[in-house]
Design a protein around this motif. Sequence first.
Motif, PDB file in Angstrom:
ATOM      1  N   LEU A  49       0.826  -1.214   0.000  1.00  0.00           N
ATOM      2  CA  LEU A  49       0.000   0.000   0.000  1.00  0.00           C
ATOM      3  C   LEU A  49       0.857   1.260   0.000  1.00  0.00           C
ATOM      4  O   LEU A  49       0.524   2.243  -0.673  1.00  0.00           O
ATOM      5  CB  LEU A  49      -0.941  -0.006   1.203  1.00  0.00           C
ATOM      6  N   ASP A  50       1.965   1.249   0.727  1.00  0.00           N
ATOM      7  CA  ASP A  50       2.858   2.413   0.762  1.00  0.00           C
ATOM      8  C   ASP A  50       3.498   2.683  -0.592  1.00  0.00           C
ATOM      9  O   ASP A  50       3.765   3.835  -0.936  1.00  0.00           O
ATOM     10  CB  ASP A  50       3.958   2.214   1.808  1.00  0.00           C
ATOM     11  N   GLU A  51       3.737   1.633  -1.383  1.00  0.00           N
ATOM     12  CA  GLU A  51       4.380   1.772  -2.686  1.00  0.00           C
ATOM     13  C   GLU A  51       3.432   2.281  -3.774  1.00  0.00           C
ATOM     14  O   GLU A  51       3.878   2.759  -4.813  1.00  0.00           O
ATOM     15  CB  GLU A  51       4.983   0.435  -3.120  1.00  0.00           C
ATOM     16  N   ARG A  52       2.139   2.187  -3.529  1.00  0.00           N
ATOM     17  CA  ARG A  52       1.160   2.638  -4.529  1.00  0.00           C
ATOM     18  C   ARG A  52       1.184   4.151  -4.649  1.00  0.00           C
ATOM     19  O   ARG A  52       1.166   4.866  -3.667  1.00  0.00           O
ATOM     20  CB  ARG A  52      -0.246   2.183  -4.163  1.00  0.00           C
ATOM     21  N   LYS A  53       1.230   4.641  -5.863  1.00  0.00           N
ATOM     22  CA  LYS A  53       1.245   6.089  -6.098  1.00  0.00           C
ATOM     23  C   LYS A  53      -0.167   6.673  -6.128  1.00  0.00           C
ATOM     24  O   LYS A  53      -0.377   7.832  -5.841  1.00  0.00           O
ATOM     25  CB  LYS A  53       1.952   6.380  -7.425  1.00  0.00           C
ATOM     26  N   GLU A  54      -1.128   5.857  -6.520  1.00  0.00           N
ATOM     27  CA  GLU A  54      -2.512   6.320  -6.637  1.00  0.00           C
ATOM     28  C   GLU A  54      -3.431   5.416  -5.828  1.00  0.00           C
ATOM     29  O   GLU A  54      -3.027   4.337  -5.392  1.00  0.00           O
ATOM     30  CB  GLU A  54      -2.970   6.353  -8.100  1.00  0.00           C
ATOM     31  N   GLY A  55      -4.644   5.851  -5.632  1.00  0.00           N
ATOM     32  CA  GLY A  55      -5.627   5.048  -4.917  1.00  0.00           C
ATOM     33  C   GLY A  55      -6.135   3.907  -5.788  1.00  0.00           C
ATOM     34  O   GLY A  55      -5.653   3.675  -6.898  1.00  0.00           O
ATOM     35  N   PHE A  56      -7.120   3.211  -5.280  1.00  0.00           N
ATOM     36  CA  PHE A  56      -7.720   2.105  -6.012  1.00  0.00           C
ATOM     37  C   PHE A  56      -8.918   2.584  -6.814  1.00  0.00           C
ATOM     38  O   PHE A  56      -9.649   3.464  -6.379  1.00  0.00           O
ATOM     39  CB  PHE A  56      -8.191   1.018  -5.036  1.00  0.00           C
ATOM     40  N   THR A  57      -9.126   1.970  -7.966  1.00  0.00           N
ATOM     41  CA  THR A  57     -10.335   2.250  -8.740  1.00  0.00           C
ATOM     42  C   THR A  57     -11.497   1.506  -8.087  1.00  0.00           C
ATOM     43  O   THR A  57     -11.291   0.595  -7.275  1.00  0.00           O
ATOM     44  CB  THR A  57     -10.187   1.765 -10.198  1.00  0.00           C
ATOM     45  N   SER A  58     -12.706   1.873  -8.468  1.00  0.00           N
ATOM     46  CA  SER A  58     -13.865   1.184  -7.891  1.00  0.00           C
ATOM     47  C   SER A  58     -13.868  -0.297  -8.285  1.00  0.00           C
ATOM     48  O   SER A  58     -14.278  -1.154  -7.492  1.00  0.00           O
ATOM     49  CB  SER A  58     -15.171   1.868  -8.314  1.00  0.00           C
ATOM     50  N   ASP A  59     -13.402  -0.625  -9.492  1.00  0.00           N
ATOM     51  CA  ASP A  59     -13.307  -2.037  -9.904  1.00  0.00           C
ATOM     52  C   ASP A  59     -12.306  -2.806  -9.040  1.00  0.00           C
ATOM     53  O   ASP A  59     -12.564  -3.945  -8.647  1.00  0.00           O
ATOM     54  CB  ASP A  59     -12.896  -2.155 -11.376  1.00  0.00           C
ATOM     55  N   GLN A  60     -11.169  -2.194  -8.740  1.00  0.00           N
ATOM     56  CA  GLN A  60     -10.178  -2.846  -7.891  1.00  0.00           C
ATOM     57  C   GLN A  60     -10.723  -3.045  -6.475  1.00  0.00           C
ATOM     58  O   GLN A  60     -10.523  -4.107  -5.878  1.00  0.00           O
ATOM     59  CB  GLN A  60      -8.894  -2.019  -7.833  1.00  0.00           C
ATOM     60  N   ILE A  61     -11.415  -2.057  -5.954  1.00  0.00           N
ATOM     61  CA  ILE A  61     -12.010  -2.166  -4.621  1.00  0.00           C
ATOM     62  C   ILE A  61     -13.038  -3.282  -4.600  1.00  0.00           C
ATOM     63  O   ILE A  61     -13.089  -4.091  -3.665  1.00  0.00           O
ATOM     64  CB  ILE A  61     -12.638  -0.826  -4.183  1.00  0.00           C
ATOM     65  N   PHE A  62     -13.837  -3.373  -5.640  1.00  0.00           N
ATOM     66  CA  PHE A  62     -14.836  -4.440  -5.729  1.00  0.00           C
ATOM     67  C   PHE A  62     -14.164  -5.814  -5.701  1.00  0.00           C
ATOM     68  O   PHE A  62     -14.596  -6.717  -4.978  1.00  0.00           O
ATOM     69  CB  PHE A  62     -15.675  -4.281  -6.997  1.00  0.00           C
ATOM     70  N   LYS A  63     -13.095  -5.979  -6.479  1.00  0.00           N
ATOM     71  CA  LYS A  63     -12.390  -7.264  -6.519  1.00  0.00           C
ATOM     72  C   LYS A  63     -11.779  -7.610  -5.162  1.00  0.00           C
ATOM     73  O   LYS A  63     -11.854  -8.761  -4.712  1.00  0.00           O
ATOM     74  CB  LYS A  63     -11.309  -7.240  -7.599  1.00  0.00           C
ATOM     75  N   ILE A  64     -11.188  -6.634  -4.497  1.00  0.00           N
ATOM     76  CA  ILE A  64     -10.594  -6.866  -3.180  1.00  0.00           C
ATOM     77  C   ILE A  64     -11.666  -7.267  -2.179  1.00  0.00           C
ATOM     78  O   ILE A  64     -11.512  -8.240  -1.429  1.00  0.00           O
ATOM     79  CB  ILE A  64      -9.838  -5.614  -2.692  1.00  0.00           C
ATOM     80  N   MET A  65     -12.770  -6.537  -2.157  1.00  0.00           N
ATOM     81  CA  MET A  65     -13.840  -6.834  -1.208  1.00  0.00           C
ATOM     82  C   MET A  65     -14.469  -8.186  -1.506  1.00  0.00           C
ATOM     83  O   MET A  65     -14.834  -8.924  -0.586  1.00  0.00           O
ATOM     84  CB  MET A  65     -14.898  -5.723  -1.225  1.00  0.00           C
ATOM     85  N   ASN A  66     -14.587  -8.534  -2.770  1.00  0.00           N
ATOM     86  CA  ASN A  66     -15.124  -9.842  -3.155  1.00  0.00           C
ATOM     87  C   ASN A  66     -14.213 -10.969  -2.664  1.00  0.00           C
ATOM     88  O   ASN A  66     -14.679 -11.984  -2.161  1.00  0.00           O
ATOM     89  CB  ASN A  66     -15.297  -9.899  -4.668  1.00  0.00           C
ATOM     90  N   GLN A  67     -12.897 -10.787  -2.791  1.00  0.00           N
ATOM     91  CA  GLN A  67     -11.955 -11.790  -2.295  1.00  0.00           C
ATOM     92  C   GLN A  67     -12.057 -11.930  -0.774  1.00  0.00           C
ATOM     93  O   GLN A  67     -12.039 -13.043  -0.253  1.00  0.00           O
ATOM     94  CB  GLN A  67     -10.526 -11.420  -2.682  1.00  0.00           C
ATOM     95  N   LEU A  68     -12.165 -10.807  -0.072  1.00  0.00           N
ATOM     96  CA  LEU A  68     -12.322 -10.861   1.390  1.00  0.00           C
ATOM     97  C   LEU A  68     -13.612 -11.571   1.773  1.00  0.00           C
ATOM     98  O   LEU A  68     -13.633 -12.391   2.684  1.00  0.00           O
ATOM     99  CB  LEU A  68     -12.309  -9.452   1.980  1.00  0.00           C
ATOM    100  N   ASN A  69     -14.668 -11.247   1.063  1.00  0.00           N
ATOM    101  CA  ASN A  69     -15.957 -11.872   1.339  1.00  0.00           C
ATOM    102  C   ASN A  69     -15.885 -13.379   1.122  1.00  0.00           C
ATOM    103  O   ASN A  69     -16.370 -14.164   1.930  1.00  0.00           O
ATOM    104  CB  ASN A  69     -17.043 -11.249   0.465  1.00  0.00           C
TER     105      ASN A  69
END
Length: 75
Positions: A49-69
């Motif tokens: 997360l520290d290495e990321r220059k930009e935030g997450f797109t809504s599609d990336q957030i959806f994929k992350i939350m889906n994996q957590l779920n």
Amino acid sequence: MKYINNELNNMKICSTDNNNSVKYYEHFLYKEKYVIVMELCDNSLQNILDERKEGFTSDQIFKIMNQLNNTFKII
């Protein structure tokens, strides 16, 4: 003791059925302390997360939350 065994069992389940978690191999008691043997990771989530220059797109957030779920449905 019951809480620790429950958590270790949850780790084992997540590790076995999910590609999105660190692999759990075994645990044992050594000098009155639990030792947990797990996969060695190349990086930490904080470093990624520290290495990321930009935030997450809504599609990336959806994929992350889906994996957590999907991870926590098995517990």
